[in-house]
Design an enzyme around this catalytic site. Structure first.
Site, PDB file in Angstrom:
ATOM      1  N   GLY A  63       0.816  -1.218   0.000  1.00 27.25           N
ATOM      2  CA  GLY A  63       0.000   0.000   0.000  1.00 27.25           C
ATOM      3  C   GLY A  63       0.841   1.256   0.000  1.00 27.25           C
ATOM      4  O   GLY A  63       0.381   2.340  -0.358  1.00 27.25           O
ATOM      5  N   ARG A  64       2.058   1.123   0.448  1.00 28.43           N
ATOM      6  CA  ARG A  64       2.937   2.298   0.426  1.00 28.43           C
ATOM      7  C   ARG A  64       4.375   1.895   0.147  1.00 28.43           C
ATOM      8  O   ARG A  64       5.312   2.562   0.562  1.00 28.43           O
ATOM      9  CB  ARG A  64       2.853   3.057   1.732  1.00 28.43           C
ATOM     10  CG  ARG A  64       3.168   2.195   2.929  1.00 28.43           C
ATOM     11  CD  ARG A  64       3.550   3.058   4.042  1.00 28.43           C
ATOM     12  NE  ARG A  64       3.454   2.295   5.274  1.00 28.43           N
ATOM     13  CZ  ARG A  64       3.591   2.837   6.448  1.00 28.43           C
ATOM     14  NH1 ARG A  64       3.808   4.119   6.541  1.00 28.43           N
ATOM     15  NH2 ARG A  64       3.519   2.116   7.530  1.00 28.43           N
TER      16      ARG A  64
ATOM     17  N   ARG B 168      14.527   0.322   0.881  1.00 24.95           N
ATOM     18  CA  ARG B 168      14.858  -0.950   1.521  1.00 24.95           C
ATOM     19  C   ARG B 168      15.490  -1.899   0.496  1.00 24.95           C
ATOM     20  O   ARG B 168      15.199  -1.804  -0.702  1.00 24.95           O
ATOM     21  CB  ARG B 168      13.606  -1.624   2.074  1.00 24.95           C
ATOM     22  CG  ARG B 168      12.762  -0.720   2.924  1.00 24.95           C
ATOM     23  CD  ARG B 168      11.766  -1.500   3.735  1.00 24.95           C
ATOM     24  NE  ARG B 168      10.668  -2.069   2.982  1.00 24.95           N
ATOM     25  CZ  ARG B 168       9.596  -2.601   3.547  1.00 24.95           C
ATOM     26  NH1 ARG B 168       9.502  -2.639   4.866  1.00 24.95           N
ATOM     27  NH2 ARG B 168       8.627  -3.102   2.820  1.00 24.95           N
TER      28      ARG B 168
ATOM     29  N   ASP C 271       1.503 -11.055   6.675  1.00 20.91           N
ATOM     30  CA  ASP C 271       1.982 -10.211   5.576  1.00 20.91           C
ATOM     31  C   ASP C 271       3.312  -9.554   5.953  1.00 20.91           C
ATOM     32  O   ASP C 271       3.952  -8.929   5.103  1.00 20.91           O
ATOM     33  CB  ASP C 271       0.950  -9.136   5.214  1.00 20.91           C
ATOM     34  CG  ASP C 271       0.525  -8.309   6.408  1.00 20.91           C
ATOM     35  OD1 ASP C 271       0.034  -8.891   7.385  1.00 20.91           O
ATOM     36  OD2 ASP C 271       0.697  -7.070   6.376  1.00 20.91           O
TER      37      ASP C 271
END
Ligand code: AMP
Ligand code: MG
Length: 535
Positions: free
Chosen positions: A107-108, A198, A280
């Site tokens: 989502g982000r 990341r 998740d």
């Protein structure tokens, strides 16, 4: 050493091997029969690079000079992509706090692509906080400085501690404001936006497999598993890219179970509490992933979680992490069941988690205590007794184990002498009286005689203990101090912390202040002891 990002070798296998979302629409929606949606980062108004990891830059094969370039700033703040990148958001589901949540997805987070280094190591680059994707649901796709700084610092701190983890290349502020209701109390405030880049072999999670299973999409499930095994588990793939047997899937699953158990043994060793162990947030590589409302144990309290969203049931408290890891890996077993078609081999493979944990955890604890060779007959009691005593009065976990290295095992040493060597660990030394004193003193006598048996000198024993008991961890209040300063525009403390945390097991005499236990003011200060998911 590559001097520009263009010099890197991209090999975007996730987008190449797997079906993508046919719809080109960046709006929240359900995405079926696809592993990802193509989406570009949202440009930001006035990006500024606050920090970067020199080690990750080197791992990627990039010259140290690259981070000073305008290109680096633009790419890692979401303002540009290079041609070889194929940005996408992954589609996955997950169990949140024990309940099936359906489709979640990046989502982000927006992956930029995969690079392969000269040493043949694969890295996926991913921006977190770079704008909305089809998986943003009702949220904005953005991240704030406090959570991004925490993710950046902790990824690198964990790596240097020897804990399997995703890495962080860079931390940038965006110049844009983001509204966050930090305490969910109806008082949203403007905060600075930020983006972290990341780095991991992949960002594939248990939830990537759970979603197609829940939708009865066997083709996607198989494609994902085959991609994962062939690219990331070469020993199992043995040169194949498809045509795996039920046995291969079970072998792979057992390997994921073992890696997950190994990761959690490390968390218990260093006192790390993940805070949101939803499926998740479980990496298929067994890496610590998604640093949100995590925290570090200060006083040893197995019932502690930093996550205020989990205040009621404390599902993800420190002491529950091993069991939750097992629960999560069971969900992965359920997800890949259609590929195996038989429950028994999966059940059998699930014991790999328990076996690794039951074997490694007591040996890890024994090493923390300075026991050279774990003795199954006697040492479990010694470990158990200590873990019973530690929470009775507030005792700093990190300081305690570090000081224990300096406690004399000589038969001449008095109780007072031994207890004095541990005094620094007590939050309120006045409480170390009565039972709290007697029980610890008695335990120290047992410990000294057990440890003394090995015939190792105290000096050698201390060195061995100091190699597994860190002196410097990312204490919750230290991260908050660094965030406070960065918020005012000065990232120096982030850089200084990053530097100290590079050598967490070494004495660093001029950095003693970063090894001190939590000061009293930080006990109740938000960000220092309590965190919410509002990041
Ligand atoms: P987390 O608890 O951070 O792992 O997030 C759970 C889910 O919520 C994931 O699908 C995230 O991508 C999504 N999510 C969290 N924060 C945001 C945000 N600010 N904007 C969009 N999606 C978000
Ligand atoms: Mg997540």
């Amino acid at each position: 050493m590559a001097l520009t990002l263009e010099d890197l070798t991209f090999d975007n296998r996730f987008t190449e091997d797997l079906p993508g979302d046919p719809m080109d629409l960046n709006r929240p929606r359900q995405v079926h029969h696809a592993a990802y949606s193509r989406v570009a980062p949202t440009p930001t108004s006035s990006p500024r690079l606050l920090a970067h990891s020199a080690e990750v830059l080197a791992d990627l094969g990039l010259s140290p000079k690259v981070f000073e370039t305008d290109e680096f700033l633009r790419v890692f703040s979401g303002n540009a992509t290079i041609d070889a990148m194929e940005p996408y958001a992954a589609c996955y589901g997950g169990h949140q706090f024990g309940n099936w949540a359906g489709q979640l997805g990046d989502g982000r987070a927006i992956a930029l692509g995969e690079i392969v280094t000269d040493a043949d190591v694969r890295h996926t680059l991913q921006l977190k906080g770079a704008g909305p994707t089809p998986y943003s649901r009702t949220a904005d796709g953005l991240a704030v400085l406090r959570s991004s700084a925490r993710e950046f610092l902790c990824s690198e701190a964990m790596f240097h501690l020897g804990v399997p983890t995703t890495r962080a290349l860079s931390l940038a502020t965006t110049g844009d404001h983001v509204m966050r209701d930090m305490f969910y109390d109806g008082n949203p405030e403007r905060e600075q936006g930020a983006v972290v880049c990341r780095v991991a072999p992949s960002f594939i999670r248990f939830g990537n497999f759970e979603l197609p299973m829940s939708r009865d999409d066997g083709d996607l499930l198989r494609a994902l598993a085959d991609h994962t095994i062939s690219l990331h588990f070469p020993n199992i793939a043995d040169g194949r890219t498809t045509g795996f047997t039920a046995d291969d899937y079970v072998t792979w699953f057992a390997e994921v179970a073992r890696r997950t158990a190994d990761m959690i043994v490390h968390w218990q060793r260093v006192g790390f509490v993940h805070g949101v162990m939803n499926t998740d947030n479980m990496s298929i590589h067994g890496l610590t992933i998604d640093y949100g409302p995590y925290g570090w144990l200060e006083d040893y309290d197995p019932g502690w979680t930093p996550n205020t969203t989990d205040r009621q049931f404390k599902r993800y408290r420190f002491g529950a992490q091993p069991h939750i890891g097992q629960w999560n890996i069971t969900q992965l077993a359920n997800a890949i069941y259609p590929l195996v078609g038989d429950i028994e081999p999966l059940q059998e493979a699930l014991t790999a988690y328990v076996d690794v944990f039951n074997h490694d955890w007591p040996r890890m604890m024994a090493a923390k205590l300075g026991i050279a060779e774990f003795d199954e007959a006697r040492d479990p009691d010694l470990i158990h007794d200590l873990l019973e005593h530690l929470p009775t009065i507030e005792t700093d976990m990190t300081v305690f184990f570090r000081c224990l290295a300096d406690v004399s095992t000589s038969t001449d040493a008095s109780d007072d002498e031994r207890l004095a060597a541990l005094a620094d660990a007590d939050y309120d030394p006045g409480q170390r009286t009565g039972d709290a004193r007697e029980l610890l003193a008695a335990w120290l006598r047992d410990w000294a005689s057990r440890v003394g048996e090995a015939g190792r000198s105290d000096v050698d024993r201390a060195a061995a203990m100091n190699a597994v008991n860190p002196k410097f961890v990312l204490r919750n209040y230290l991260a908050q101090l660094a965030i406070d300063e960065a918020d005012k525009g000065d990232p120096a403390l982030i850089g200084e912390l990053l530097d100290v945390l590079r050598r967490p097991y070494d004495e660093q005499p001029d950095k003693e202040r970063f090894a001190e236990k939590r000061p009293e003011w930080a006990r109740v200060r938000p960000g220092c002891s309590m965190l919410s998911c509002s990041s």
